[in-house]
Structure formats: C-alpha cells, structure tokens
Design a protein around this motif. Sequence first.
Motif, PDB file in Angstrom:
ATOM      1  N   GLU A 263     -76.383  61.945 -15.983  1.00 34.16           N
ATOM      2  CA  GLU A 263     -75.752  61.909 -14.665  1.00 34.16           C
ATOM      3  C   GLU A 263     -74.277  61.523 -14.712  1.00 34.16           C
ATOM      4  O   GLU A 263     -73.538  61.802 -13.763  1.00 34.16           O
ATOM      5  N   ASP A 264     -73.828  60.914 -15.792  1.00 34.48           N
ATOM      6  CA  ASP A 264     -72.415  60.553 -15.906  1.00 34.48           C
ATOM      7  C   ASP A 264     -71.579  61.668 -16.511  1.00 34.48           C
ATOM      8  O   ASP A 264     -70.356  61.535 -16.648  1.00 34.48           O
ATOM      9  N   GLY A 265     -72.224  62.774 -16.893  1.00 35.04           N
ATOM     10  CA  GLY A 265     -71.496  63.893 -17.461  1.00 35.04           C
ATOM     11  C   GLY A 265     -70.728  64.674 -16.405  1.00 35.04           C
ATOM     12  O   GLY A 265     -70.880  64.438 -15.193  1.00 35.04           O
ATOM     13  N   GLU A 266     -69.900  65.610 -16.842  1.00 36.86           N
ATOM     14  CA  GLU A 266     -69.102  66.437 -15.934  1.00 36.86           C
ATOM     15  C   GLU A 266     -70.014  67.245 -15.016  1.00 36.86           C
ATOM     16  O   GLU A 266     -70.952  67.906 -15.475  1.00 36.86           O
ATOM     17  N   ARG A 267     -69.747  67.200 -13.715  1.00 33.20           N
ATOM     18  CA  ARG A 267     -70.588  67.917 -12.746  1.00 33.20           C
ATOM     19  C   ARG A 267     -69.943  69.185 -12.215  1.00 33.20           C
ATOM     20  O   ARG A 267     -70.620  70.027 -11.617  1.00 33.20           O
ATOM     21  N   SER A 268     -68.640  69.307 -12.386  1.00 31.55           N
ATOM     22  CA  SER A 268     -67.951  70.517 -11.939  1.00 31.55           C
ATOM     23  C   SER A 268     -67.916  71.512 -13.103  1.00 31.55           C
ATOM     24  O   SER A 268     -67.141  71.341 -14.052  1.00 31.55           O
TER      25      SER A 268
END
Length: 302
Positions: A263-268
Amino acid sequence: MTLVFGMLLDALLGEPKWLWSRIPHPAVLMGRLIGWCDDSFNTGDRKRLMGILTIAGLCIAAAILGWIIQLAPGYLLDVIVLAVLLAQKSLVDHVQAVGDALRLSLGDGRRSVAMIVGRDTKDMDGTAVARSAIESAAENLSDGVIAPIFWFALAGVPGLLIYKITNTADSMIGYRTPKHADFGWGAAKLDDLLNLVPARLTAVLIWTVTGRPYPKPIIADAPLHRSLNAGWPEAAMAHGLDIALSGPRSYDGKIKDYPFVNEDGERSLGPDDIDRAVAVLWKTWRLTLGLAFVLATIVRIL
C-alpha cells in the motif's frame, strides 16, 4: 532438454493465428468438454459430489492421454504439447497490448484490458487500467507459465495435462456463484492445491530478478490478497516494481473494497509501468529457462 525446447518454442511462436484460426486450440477443446460436463452433471441435490467426480474423471482422462502421448518415439510430440500449453509469449503480447493501447487513449486502454480481466472496465481511469494489466501479468505468469513448467518437470505430459484441465475447470466453474458454488468446489480446491507451490515459486523468481534485498514484505503482503495463491506473485511484482496492486475494484457494478498489496508503493500508474512489468516477465522466463537447462544437464549426468 524437452522442457528447454518447449519453453523456447513457445517464446518464439506463441499462439500463431494461422494455426488456431483453422483448428481449435487444446484449451478450447478442454473448455468445451468442461462446459459439456457442467451442462450434463451440474444438476440434482448432490452437486458437490457430482463436481468432485467430474474433476476426478477429467484428471484421470488427462493423465491417460498424457501417458499415451509420452509413448510416441522421441521427444518431439512432448515438446510441441508443452509449447502449445505454455503462455509466455501470448501473455507478454496481451499485457504489452494494454500498455500500447493506453498510450493511444484511455478508451483504447479500457478495451484492451477488458480482454484479459474479468472486472468492470468501462469507468476505469488510466491507473486502474495499468494496475489491472500488471496484476494479470503477475497472476498469469504463475498460472500460465511457471505452474505448467513445474508440473511438466515433476510429472511429464500427464502432470501438465492434469494441471491444465484443472486450471481451465477452475476458471469456468470454480467461482462462488449460485450455479457453481457446489459443483465447482472440487475444481477450485484442486486448483488451489496444484498452484500452492508454483505460486510461491513464482514469487521467489520475481523477487530474484527484481533484485529486492528483503523478501519479508512479500511474505507479509501476500495473505492480504483475496486469493490463496495469486497474492504471492502479485505481492512480489508490487514490491519488485515498488507499486501498489490489488485494492478496490468493481465486479458486475458492485465495488469490492479489497486492501492494497504494498500500500505504500506508487499508486499513480501508466504505460511505462506496464513496460516494466513486461520486462519482469521476460527476466523471470530467462531465469526459469536457465534453471531448466541446469536441471536437464544434471539429470543427463546422473
């Protein structure tokens, strides 16, 4: 070397349209057989028992067919069967097509990703399209490449055919719908069992080729996934690319609030991230090919 040659033939040819437009692909034939079984035996008050007997019968038939194929002199037929039932090249082509389409327009990306996922796509933004393609890449790397290779290496053509008929059955009748909750129970459970080791092996391979130093986040995040096995390659891909996968999505107009993996990874996300996932697919394939070559060499020496 049968495994090595089968992997190379699949990577070179994939699924040639000139051939499969003229004759039905073996996976199509499997699907027709399973569909007939569904129509014929998914009735009455003992649907779970009938489903268990059906998948058992299909696996026995697959094992016998595999044994007959292996009776052919030489290894050419084994190589061809393996190449036909592997999906490395076709997987790469389908995932890359989503990235290429998304570069053209969001609408093109949605139409392309709809060909490889079962979730709702009409309201997806670019990030959702890219995330869906990458998730499909990770999951199908396990189901369509590593698992067939694993079972072929372990049990030859019979093992390969048993895996493929089970995996196909799970994709058709293994869902928890009113129609298939009981009848597909046996296929779903057997598919979970047959993918138990390959899914985790796929995660190890992805972790290796992406060069991440610590596997602990993968081990922690994999159980967050809704699937017993798919969470492992998806968690490895998410941490390997440092992106967030899974998360909320829509099925049949209903939002499923699934947790994110990493969940802390890039989301865009966008087409470039799909390109990076495709690169991981090929790196994993090359590592697997190398391991297959080493294994074949050791077997020959012994």
